[in-house]
Scaffold this motif. Sequence first.
Motif, mmCIF file in Angstrom:
data_model
loop_
_atom_site.group_PDB
_atom_site.id
_atom_site.type_symbol
_atom_site.label_atom_id
_atom_site.label_comp_id
_atom_site.label_asym_id
_atom_site.label_seq_id
_atom_site.Cartn_x
_atom_site.Cartn_y
_atom_site.Cartn_z
ATOM 1 N N ARG A 122 0.831 -1.196 0.000
ATOM 2 C CA ARG A 122 0.000 0.000 0.000
ATOM 3 C C ARG A 122 0.867 1.249 0.000
ATOM 4 O O ARG A 122 0.624 2.198 -0.730
ATOM 5 C CB ARG A 122 -0.905 -0.026 1.237
ATOM 6 C CG ARG A 122 -2.118 0.850 1.112
ATOM 7 C CD ARG A 122 -2.923 0.774 2.383
ATOM 8 N NE ARG A 122 -2.640 1.951 3.179
ATOM 9 C CZ ARG A 122 -3.589 2.696 3.714
ATOM 10 N NH1 ARG A 122 -4.843 2.379 3.546
ATOM 11 N NH2 ARG A 122 -3.267 3.749 4.408
ATOM 12 N N ILE A 126 0.899 4.097 -3.189
ATOM 13 C CA ILE A 126 0.382 5.476 -3.218
ATOM 14 C C ILE A 126 1.429 6.483 -3.680
ATOM 15 O O ILE A 126 1.120 7.653 -3.888
ATOM 16 C CB ILE A 126 -0.194 5.928 -1.848
ATOM 17 C CG1 ILE A 126 0.872 5.865 -0.766
ATOM 18 C CG2 ILE A 126 -1.420 5.134 -1.484
ATOM 19 C CD1 ILE A 126 0.405 6.435 0.555
ATOM 20 N N LEU A 130 1.591 10.837 -4.860
ATOM 21 C CA LEU A 130 2.248 11.862 -4.056
ATOM 22 C C LEU A 130 3.359 12.587 -4.813
ATOM 23 O O LEU A 130 3.708 13.721 -4.485
ATOM 24 C CB LEU A 130 2.825 11.227 -2.783
ATOM 25 C CG LEU A 130 1.795 10.585 -1.848
ATOM 26 C CD1 LEU A 130 2.493 9.786 -0.761
ATOM 27 C CD2 LEU A 130 0.911 11.655 -1.210
ATOM 28 N N PHE A 186 -5.137 6.873 -6.097
ATOM 29 C CA PHE A 186 -6.214 7.638 -5.461
ATOM 30 C C PHE A 186 -7.487 6.792 -5.390
ATOM 31 O O PHE A 186 -8.120 6.659 -4.332
ATOM 32 C CB PHE A 186 -6.440 8.919 -6.278
ATOM 33 C CG PHE A 186 -7.641 9.739 -5.895
ATOM 34 C CD1 PHE A 186 -7.550 10.673 -4.875
ATOM 35 C CD2 PHE A 186 -8.842 9.611 -6.579
ATOM 36 C CE1 PHE A 186 -8.653 11.449 -4.534
ATOM 37 C CE2 PHE A 186 -9.943 10.388 -6.242
ATOM 38 C CZ PHE A 186 -9.843 11.299 -5.214
ATOM 39 N N ILE B 211 0.003 18.882 0.423
ATOM 40 C CA ILE B 211 0.041 18.136 -0.840
ATOM 41 C C ILE B 211 -0.446 19.006 -1.991
ATOM 42 O O ILE B 211 0.201 19.106 -3.023
ATOM 43 C CB ILE B 211 -0.828 16.862 -0.758
ATOM 44 C CG1 ILE B 211 -0.193 15.879 0.209
ATOM 45 C CG2 ILE B 211 -0.992 16.224 -2.130
ATOM 46 C CD1 ILE B 211 -0.942 14.577 0.331
ATOM 47 N N VAL B 260 6.304 16.022 0.024
ATOM 48 C CA VAL B 260 4.949 15.470 -0.053
ATOM 49 C C VAL B 260 4.977 13.954 0.061
ATOM 50 O O VAL B 260 4.123 13.347 0.730
ATOM 51 C CB VAL B 260 4.257 15.916 -1.359
ATOM 52 C CG1 VAL B 260 2.964 15.159 -1.570
ATOM 53 C CG2 VAL B 260 3.993 17.401 -1.323
ATOM 54 N N LEU B 261 5.980 13.330 -0.538
ATOM 55 C CA LEU B 261 6.088 11.877 -0.467
ATOM 56 C C LEU B 261 6.242 11.438 0.991
ATOM 57 O O LEU B 261 5.532 10.535 1.463
ATOM 58 C CB LEU B 261 7.281 11.408 -1.295
ATOM 59 C CG LEU B 261 7.352 9.907 -1.574
ATOM 60 C CD1 LEU B 261 6.165 9.451 -2.403
ATOM 61 C CD2 LEU B 261 8.645 9.542 -2.284
ATOM 62 N N GLY B 264 3.032 12.220 3.006
ATOM 63 C CA GLY B 264 1.961 11.296 2.635
ATOM 64 C C GLY B 264 2.181 9.908 3.200
ATOM 65 O O GLY B 264 1.246 9.254 3.659
ATOM 66 N N TRP B 265 3.432 9.478 3.187
ATOM 67 C CA TRP B 265 3.725 8.157 3.723
ATOM 68 C C TRP B 265 3.557 8.112 5.235
ATOM 69 O O TRP B 265 3.035 7.146 5.787
ATOM 70 C CB TRP B 265 5.143 7.734 3.314
ATOM 71 C CG TRP B 265 5.173 7.063 1.984
ATOM 72 C CD1 TRP B 265 4.085 6.630 1.287
ATOM 73 C CD2 TRP B 265 6.320 6.744 1.195
ATOM 74 N NE1 TRP B 265 4.509 6.059 0.106
ATOM 75 C CE2 TRP B 265 5.864 6.110 0.026
ATOM 76 C CE3 TRP B 265 7.704 6.929 1.350
ATOM 77 C CZ2 TRP B 265 6.722 5.669 -0.973
ATOM 78 C CZ3 TRP B 265 8.556 6.480 0.353
ATOM 79 C CH2 TRP B 265 8.072 5.853 -0.794
ATOM 80 N N GLN B 268 -0.352 8.176 6.150
ATOM 81 C CA GLN B 268 -1.198 7.392 5.237
ATOM 82 C C GLN B 268 -2.644 7.272 5.685
ATOM 83 O O GLN B 268 -3.567 7.365 4.895
ATOM 84 C CB GLN B 268 -0.636 5.985 5.138
ATOM 85 C CG GLN B 268 0.421 5.819 4.106
ATOM 86 C CD GLN B 268 0.774 4.362 3.946
ATOM 87 O OE1 GLN B 268 -0.076 3.547 3.651
ATOM 88 N NE2 GLN B 268 2.028 4.050 4.154
ATOM 89 N N LYS B 269 -2.820 7.062 6.991
ATOM 90 C CA LYS B 269 -4.169 6.840 7.518
ATOM 91 C C LYS B 269 -5.061 8.054 7.288
ATOM 92 O O LYS B 269 -6.251 7.923 7.043
ATOM 93 C CB LYS B 269 -4.086 6.558 9.018
ATOM 94 C CG LYS B 269 -3.565 5.167 9.325
ATOM 95 C CD LYS B 269 -4.583 4.369 10.149
ATOM 96 C CE LYS B 269 -4.188 2.915 10.244
ATOM 97 N NZ LYS B 269 -3.048 2.716 11.156
ATOM 98 N N LEU B 271 -4.734 10.177 4.931
ATOM 99 C CA LEU B 271 -4.754 10.588 3.539
ATOM 100 C C LEU B 271 -6.130 10.427 2.889
ATOM 101 O O LEU B 271 -6.640 11.351 2.261
ATOM 102 C CB LEU B 271 -3.707 9.770 2.782
ATOM 103 C CG LEU B 271 -3.238 10.315 1.443
ATOM 104 C CD1 LEU B 271 -2.685 11.717 1.593
ATOM 105 C CD2 LEU B 271 -2.187 9.403 0.840
ATOM 106 N N ILE B 272 -6.738 9.253 3.071
ATOM 107 C CA ILE B 272 -8.050 8.997 2.443
ATOM 108 C C ILE B 272 -9.066 9.987 2.975
ATOM 109 O O ILE B 272 -9.846 10.564 2.241
ATOM 110 C CB ILE B 272 -8.602 7.599 2.783
ATOM 111 C CG1 ILE B 272 -7.488 6.586 2.759
ATOM 112 C CG2 ILE B 272 -9.737 7.235 1.877
ATOM 113 C CD1 ILE B 272 -7.908 5.292 3.417
ATOM 114 N N LEU B 275 -8.495 13.343 1.422
ATOM 115 C CA LEU B 275 -8.802 13.435 0.002
ATOM 116 C C LEU B 275 -10.298 13.410 -0.259
ATOM 117 O O LEU B 275 -10.768 13.901 -1.277
ATOM 118 C CB LEU B 275 -8.132 12.289 -0.757
ATOM 119 C CG LEU B 275 -6.612 12.384 -0.847
ATOM 120 C CD1 LEU B 275 -6.040 11.118 -1.446
ATOM 121 C CD2 LEU B 275 -6.206 13.586 -1.664
ATOM 122 N N LYS B 281 -13.481 7.382 6.156
ATOM 123 C CA LYS B 281 -12.504 7.348 7.254
ATOM 124 C C LYS B 281 -11.617 6.119 7.161
ATOM 125 O O LYS B 281 -11.985 5.138 6.607
ATOM 126 C CB LYS B 281 -13.223 7.370 8.590
ATOM 127 C CG LYS B 281 -13.931 8.664 8.758
ATOM 128 C CD LYS B 281 -14.413 8.856 10.192
ATOM 129 C CE LYS B 281 -15.183 10.145 10.285
ATOM 130 N NZ LYS B 281 -16.589 9.958 9.928
#
Lengths: 311, 281
Positions: A122, A126, A130, A186, B211, B260-261, B264-265, B268-269, B271-272, B275, B281
């Motif tokens: 995962r 992603i 990013l 995404f 981001i 950003v990488l 974002g990493w 991660q939780k 992120l969704i 977005l 959730k």
Amino acid sequence: MNSSILRVGNGGVQSAASVARREAWLRRLPLVPAFVYVVLVTQIPFALTIYYSFFSWNLLKPGSFKFAGADNYARLLTDESIRTAVLNTVVLTLCVIGISVVLGLSVASLLNSEVFGRGLMRTLMIAPFLIMPTAGALIWKDTLLNPLFGLLPNLLGPFGLGRVDWVNRFPMATVVAVEVWRWTPFMMLIILAGLQSQNPEVLEAARVDGANAFQAFRRITLPLVRPFLELGALLGSLFVVQTFDSIYMLTYGGPGEDTTNVPFLLYLVAFQGFNIGQASAIGVVAVILTTIVATFALRTLFSIFHVEARH
Amino acid sequence: MSAKVVAGGRFQFPTKKVAWSIVGWLVVFIFFFPVLWMWLESLKTEPQAASSPPTILFLPTLEEFQTVLSGDFPPFFINSAIACIGSTILVLVLGLPAAYALAIRPVKRTQDVLFFFISTRFLPFAASLVPLYLLARDLQLLDNIFALGLIYTTINLPLGVWLLRSFLLEIPPELFEAARVDGASFATELRRIVVPLIAPGIAATSLICLIFSWNEFFYAVNFTSSTAATTPIFLVGFISGRGLFYAKLAAAATLASLPVLLAGWIAQKQLIRGLTMGAVK
């Protein structure tokens, strides 16, 4: 709060109505700065855009500002390049969203099944989303697809596909491919969240009742993740409709007008041609078209909020 | 299915799990490969980076990172940082009270207000681009990093309000009632209850703002030229004119994408949730 509550203030009894009004304004107060900011930076400029769209005005020609009625809109209907741009936008958006939803669903299903190293998969998956889009486009165009030095032509050489100039021979397909690479993660994230909200016992029960994997997926999993698919597709399309970075970096709208979409055309008209009136008319039309998509997206968003609220 | 010890204590080889794992890792490898290739290229020398056939085995060098960092790259990076951090702070300052008014003590027609906010996020930039450009030009604010930051605030504020609201809704209302009984003011409530309880929400919101504004290109390319140009603009220089500097290009692309990488990493939780503006959730 009930608006009919009477309150004893410093000086005596205030009327119920004025207390209620005060109360309502106190509640609204924290909202005011953000609201005013958004109105100032989006609504007033949009009103000006509508206004400018009825004028003929080129920044490069001083004194060219004059009323033009609906000329700019008439040109929108007759101009070949605008029709091309709208068509390209539709093709690009439909292809990118269609492909990335299907791929996203497949990858999400893989990551939702029992495989080794799910977390790491995962995490790596992603990354394309990013990576800075301008950086991603450059990496694709130069180091992967360049006909002489790129990796892909070198790898495909033995199969007779070497030295193909992908970006120039298949410009739209290249843009679609790079955008799919970016948007699949995404979609995967959103769909995976949907899959994970599924109760595994229900699937187990279906299997016990004799349903095969395909039936279980179609009858149980799919209806459950459908709102997530819709949400991903609609949110995604609102972003993909605005694609600019990768077109600028990969093809600059070309060759010819082959990959010029509406945002790129707007860029050309406004910042290369400095044709303010025409650019404004394009802006107004773009708003109308986007509003249609956005309305559906928001409805989906609200319905998901409501489903959650019921839990 | 995972490896199971079946009745009798015999070990059963998880064929299915291995097969699906192989398929999964192949797919992930394909998607991740361009990123990996970018990293590999950035660690090569220029002749290695543009060799045909491609160089697979090589001695990694940080030479090109040094070239990029000692060259004209840092000002672009700093500009990006100013625009992103500045606009994120502004989003929180404006967005948190607004989210409060839409979640804790909801104003009338909350739905309409929420709808209005989010509709501005999806207003195409075509809607306000020309007037904003003319305004910036007349106020001498073109090529000004703070003006760009204000635009990024506009882009991120609707997301911020929605996202913060979704976190605020999770705070038990009793907490606020207790505070009100104790006579806490709005500011105290924000400081004592809201901020500590939705710290993860504030982090998630900042991440999403980061981001979108760090990677933003359209306004950057049209509203800045030299002094205020941001990181994506630095990369434009590689399109043409500089010849084939693949290793340098890859090093610059790696550095440009790094913040950003990493963010974002790490998050991660969140992120969704970010977005989808809090819907998922």
